[in-house]
Write an enzyme that holds these catalytic residues in place. Sequence first.
Site, PDB file in Angstrom:
ATOM      1  N   LYS A  86      -2.789   7.140 -13.220  1.00 35.08           N
ATOM      2  CA  LYS A  86      -3.392   8.365 -12.712  1.00 35.08           C
ATOM      3  C   LYS A  86      -3.376   8.397 -11.187  1.00 35.08           C
ATOM      4  O   LYS A  86      -3.560   9.444 -10.594  1.00 35.08           O
ATOM      5  CB  LYS A  86      -4.808   8.549 -13.254  1.00 35.08           C
ATOM      6  CG  LYS A  86      -5.761   7.420 -13.049  1.00 35.08           C
ATOM      7  CD  LYS A  86      -7.059   7.679 -13.827  1.00 35.08           C
ATOM      8  CE  LYS A  86      -7.832   6.395 -13.995  1.00 35.08           C
ATOM      9  NZ  LYS A  86      -8.558   6.289 -15.226  1.00 35.08           N
TER      10      LYS A  86
ATOM     11  N   LYS B   6      -3.937  -3.247  -5.595  1.00 34.38           N
ATOM     12  CA  LYS B   6      -4.752  -2.180  -5.008  1.00 34.38           C
ATOM     13  C   LYS B   6      -5.096  -2.459  -3.549  1.00 34.38           C
ATOM     14  O   LYS B   6      -5.226  -1.539  -2.751  1.00 34.38           O
ATOM     15  CB  LYS B   6      -6.044  -1.982  -5.800  1.00 34.38           C
ATOM     16  CG  LYS B   6      -5.837  -1.297  -7.138  1.00 34.38           C
ATOM     17  CD  LYS B   6      -7.142  -0.708  -7.656  1.00 34.38           C
ATOM     18  CE  LYS B   6      -6.944   0.012  -8.970  1.00 34.38           C
ATOM     19  NZ  LYS B   6      -8.208   0.539  -9.500  1.00 34.38           N
TER      20      LYS B   6
ATOM     21  N   LYS C 111       3.928   0.986 -14.224  1.00 38.61           N
ATOM     22  CA  LYS C 111       2.982   1.526 -15.193  1.00 38.61           C
ATOM     23  C   LYS C 111       2.710   3.005 -14.921  1.00 38.61           C
ATOM     24  O   LYS C 111       2.601   3.398 -13.761  1.00 38.61           O
ATOM     25  CB  LYS C 111       1.685   0.711 -15.055  1.00 38.61           C
ATOM     26  CG  LYS C 111       0.597   1.025 -16.043  1.00 38.61           C
ATOM     27  CD  LYS C 111      -0.664   0.211 -15.753  1.00 38.61           C
ATOM     28  CE  LYS C 111      -1.467   0.801 -14.610  1.00 38.61           C
ATOM     29  NZ  LYS C 111      -2.932   0.572 -14.700  1.00 38.61           N
TER      30      LYS C 111
END
Length: 339
Positions: free
Chosen positions: A203, A117, A200
């Site tokens: 969202k 991230k 993966k």
Amino acid sequence: MSTTHTPRIFSGIQPSGGLTLGNYLGALKRFAELQGTGPQTVYCVVDLHAITVWQDPETLRAQTRAAAAAFMAAGVDPAQSILFNQSQVPAHAELAWLFNTVARVGWMYRMTQFKDKAGKNSENSSLGLLAYPSLMAADILAYHATAVPVGEDQKQHLELTRDIAAKFNHDYGVDFFPITEPLIEGTATRVMSLRDGTKKMSKSDPSDASRINLTDDADAIAQKIRKARTDAEPLPGSIEALKDRPEARNLVNIYAALAGETPDAVLARFEGQGFGAFKPALAELAVDALAPITARMNEYSADPAEIDRILGEGADRAEAIARPIVEETKAIMGMVRSR
Ligand code: AMP
Ligand code: TRP
């Protein structure tokens, strides 16, 4: 002698976007299944985690309510489980601070979710993004939770939660926090992107075609599955033979999870067939499984005041468990308690 902790289940999902089929199969479906199995179940929409990356305030409010609607649509019953949003229970942030003094900076830098991230410019990420796992440990340990159902990607964070509990117990010479067990079970603990079988399903992926959202209608679901990346080979008779075909393996695993079968049982039926036959069958199964959930989500979402009432009531019940545990933690650490 080791204290035995009463079994209690805790888990959380971030309201940082609309929920996906990955969240459903890896987490929500399991949350519902674990109700009524014995341990108390505590489920949380983790809004304090979501703000570790920028969230527009209005959007965050809407997504928090939408996530709560998705929990209930997937079968989480606020009468059987405690359902609330994290920021309404101050114990989480308080215990996270206490754990910030127990956890080591090096532990945080090692987290793959932080590395992913934060990306290349990690110096510019929020301090909260780095400390994220300490708050997650607080979520779990504020309830003395003994088991945590999550998808595969959260395994490292749960190991860190165990490290924090063990270091706290050791440093203060107590046996206060349980060493929590991860519950990573089933065939869909890691649902992959429909565009890239090595990534993966998420969202936050920029491509909407990469995921199935719980708000997608039947047409969108069917179209995304039809366009999902695959290969030209027919399906083999066992999942083992798909180990170098990540996209094909992912679709078979999704089928198995939705049908409640093993991947090998699914392949026994589709052996020798290509995706021209498999994809429409998967699309039908996915639509049948998700359409009632989407419909229930829309019903709950039509009454935001009722969602807020449920979250508030859940927060009161959560607070009643977490408050004494956090107070006891402070007492153990040497804080003066005089009120
Ligand atoms: P998050 O959306 O990151 O807050 O994740 C909430 C829960 O859903 C966690 O238990 C995750 O492990 C699980 N989860 C998220 N994405 C997936 C996925 N693609 N496959 C399986 N589980 C997932
Ligand atoms: N970190 C989890 C995720 O991104 C969400 C989460 C926050 C969580 N606190 C938790 C999951 C406590 C389980 C238990 O998926």
